[in-house]
Enzyme design. Structure first.
Site, PDB file in Angstrom:
ATOM      1  N   ILE A 198       0.880  -1.179   0.000  1.00  0.00           N
ATOM      2  CA  ILE A 198       0.000   0.000   0.000  1.00  0.00           C
ATOM      3  C   ILE A 198       0.905   1.213   0.000  1.00  0.00           C
ATOM      4  CG2 ILE A 198      -1.830   1.246   1.270  1.00  0.00           C
ATOM      5  CD1 ILE A 198      -2.701  -1.612   0.688  1.00  0.00           C
ATOM      6  N   HIS A 199       0.796   2.081  -0.967  1.00  0.00           N
ATOM      7  CA  HIS A 199       1.649   3.272  -0.907  1.00  0.00           C
ATOM      8  C   HIS A 199       1.035   4.524  -1.511  1.00  0.00           C
ATOM      9  CE1 HIS A 199       2.552   2.317  -5.102  1.00  0.00           C
ATOM     10  NE2 HIS A 199       2.909   3.574  -5.217  1.00  0.00           N
TER      11      HIS A 199
END
Ligand code: UD1
Length: 351
Positions: A198-199
């Protein structure tokens, strides 16, 4: 022919690998410029080493900052590099701030620009990547599109004449590395797990949204191997959200071959990364994507990739059965880098 490739962020290093090899084989004078957007060793150096990419000829060391600070610093520092080398092409990759800065710096001093991975659209104008893509496509001279859908977007925007579909260079690198990993017998077939990254700003920068995502991953029915990008760690810490709990097994980002190995060892992927959605598809693993839309719409066919706009719906998406329909091959045959280099030679000024 002389080409300057400008890269700066992790997915660009992956795309550069097959392109650098194809340039070398074609006898192109290839100069690699690293903007320094990603600077941690596990976000940058391991990709150059692991994918045998030549060391950058120029490293700008721009680092982190607001969009304007980061993009502006790159613009100012790229111009003298382009002026000094006077290449036939500046080649830019994907959709990061490094992509836009390089395209803009080159076009302003009349150096031809080619955009690899042109024509992708999310139609979500709140994403920084969408601005970067649209603006880069419109100021580039040659648009190297990965798919027919990408070509259609460019045609709609009046850019058909500058467009050539070459396939997706990420297929080249993904299949090469997959074959090497399988030949070594490196895939771990132990306990089932989900692989997650997740970024994206739209997920990490809103505390409530990030908390809901992390809670859902912590409640997942199987272990979740979370390869935490520095942005995710920084934001979770800022908001007081603990990552290491429940089903979540937090790890550091991994080199490319280890990523392919981890996808092959997993029962599925949960991500907001464009590249990883497609790698899951190419490697025969279902993907759940924490976004309202995807640029890689082909992965959505037959439920191989499912978009989850509201993280409250993540649990039910993860519980869905594995699709049984065969996957298609919309991203080319793994020879896109050679096709891209041929297109650069064919469209070079005076060619
Ligand atoms: C960038 C790209 C995104 C791409 C992603 C891949 C833009 C607008 N976004 O997002 O499209 O999918 O790279 O990873 O260009 N940081 C470090 N060390 C690093 C790099 C980043 O600590 O080596 C931290 C810094 O706190 C930085 C933050 O991560 O402020 C965000 O980095 P940045 O490069 O601005 O964007 P990404 O989120 O990585």
């Amino acid at each position: 022919m002389k080409v300057i490739s400008v890269v700066g962020a992790r997915p660009q290093f992956v795309k550069l690998a097959p392109v650098a090899q194809a340039m070398d084989e074609a006898g192109v004078e290839h100069i690699i410029v690293h903007t320094g957007q990603h600077y941690d060793a596990d976000m940058s150096d391991v990709f150059f080493d692991g994918l045998s990419i030549p060391t950058p000829d120029v490293h700008l060391g721009v680092g982190s900052g607001s969009h304007a600070t980061q993009t502006g610093a790159m613009l100012a520092q790229l111009e003298p590099v382009f002026q000094e080398h006077q290449p036939d092409w500046v080649l830019v990759y994907g959709d990061t701030n490094s992509t836009l800065a390089a395209a803009l710096a080159a076009v302003k001093i009349h150096i031809p620009v080619a955009h690899l991975e042109a024509g992708l659209r999310s139609f979500n104008r709140r994403m920084p990547e969408e601005h970067n893509r649209v603006m880069t496509d419109h100021c580039s001279d040659l648009l190297l599109a990965p798919t027919d859908v990408a070509r259609e977007h460019l045609t709609t925007e009046g850019l058909a004449e500058r467009t050539e579909v070459v396939g997706d260079v990420m297929v080249d690198v993904c299949f090469t590395v997959r074959d090497a990993v399988l030949a070594k017998g490196a895939v771990d077939e132990g306990e089932p797990y989900l692989l997650s990254t997740i970024h994206r700003a739209e997920n990490t920068d809103d505390p409530e949204r990030l908390r809901t995502i992390i809670d859902a991953l912590a409640d997942a029915p199987v272990p979740v191997r979370l390869l935490a990008h520095p942005r995710l760690r920084a934001k979770a810490e800022e908001f007081g959200i603990a990552l290491d709990r429940g089903s979540i097994d937090v790890r550091t980002p991994v080199p490319y071959a280890e990523m392919v190995t981890s996808v092959l060892g997993s029962v599925g992927v949960v991500t907001d990364s464009g590249g990883l959605q497609k790698e899951a598809y190419l490697l025969d693993r279902p993907c759940t994507t924490l976004r309202t839309e995807t640029e890689w719409v082909e992965t959505l066919h037959d439920g191989w990739n499912v978009l989850v706009a509201d993280p409250a719906d993540l649990a039910s998406a993860l519980a869905r059965p594995r699709p049984t329909a065969p996957r298609q091959a919309p991203y080319g045959d793994g020879h896109a880098a050679v096709a891209a280099v041929q297109a650069l030679a064919a469209h070079r000024a005076g060619a």
